[in-house]
Design an enzyme around this catalytic site. Structure first.
Site, short mmCIF file in Angstrom:
data_model
loop_
_atom_site.label_atom_id
_atom_site.label_comp_id
_atom_site.label_asym_id
_atom_site.label_seq_id
_atom_site.Cartn_x
_atom_site.Cartn_y
_atom_site.Cartn_z
N MET A 1 0.69 7.91 3.37
CA MET A 1 0.93 7.57 1.98
C MET A 1 1.41 8.82 1.24
SD MET A 1 0.80 5.42 -0.36
CE MET A 1 0.94 5.48 -2.09
N HIS A 2 2.48 8.68 0.50
CA HIS A 2 2.98 9.79 -0.29
C HIS A 2 3.79 9.25 -1.46
CE1 HIS A 2 6.41 8.85 2.30
NE2 HIS A 2 7.17 9.44 1.40
N LEU A 3 4.01 10.08 -2.44
CA LEU A 3 4.86 9.72 -3.56
C LEU A 3 5.88 10.82 -3.76
CD1 LEU A 3 4.00 11.59 -6.13
CD2 LEU A 3 2.20 9.94 -6.37
#
Length: 102
Positions: free
Chosen positions: A54-56
């Site tokens: 998960m990353h943004l």
């Protein structure tokens, strides 16, 4: 990608997003003062991520960088492929509702 996020995990994504928004405000206040008007920082997610974890993304909207090597790469931040938090949340909720009905 949003389909892999549970409603429980969504609360953790909100915490991550809140921290990113605070960082965005800090960057805009302290680092974008000498940048031409209209340049800002976008916070969002890729609809289908390029990484497993998960990353943004926090990315300026000028897209003027040697790292933006191809049209495909630029498009990943300038089209519907780049999802802001509100849409990301809706995709997660819609997927959850769909799975509950099954």
């Amino acid at each position: 990608w949003p389909k892999n996020i549970t409603l429980d995990q969504l609360s953790k994504v909100r915490v991550l997003h809140k921290a990113a928004k605070e960082l965005k405000q800090h960057i805009e206040k302290h680092f974008l003062t000498a940048v031409p008007e209209g340049i800002s920082i976008n916070v969002g997610y890729h609809h289908r991520p390029s990484l497993q974890r998960m990353h943004l993304h926090l990315i300026s909207n000028d897209f003027d960088s040697e790292h933006m090597k191809t049209k495909k790469h630029r498009d990943s931040f300038q089209t519907d492929f780049f999802v802001k938090m509100e849409r990301f949340e809706k995709l997660v909720r819609d997927n959850h509702e769909k799975n509950v009905k099954m």
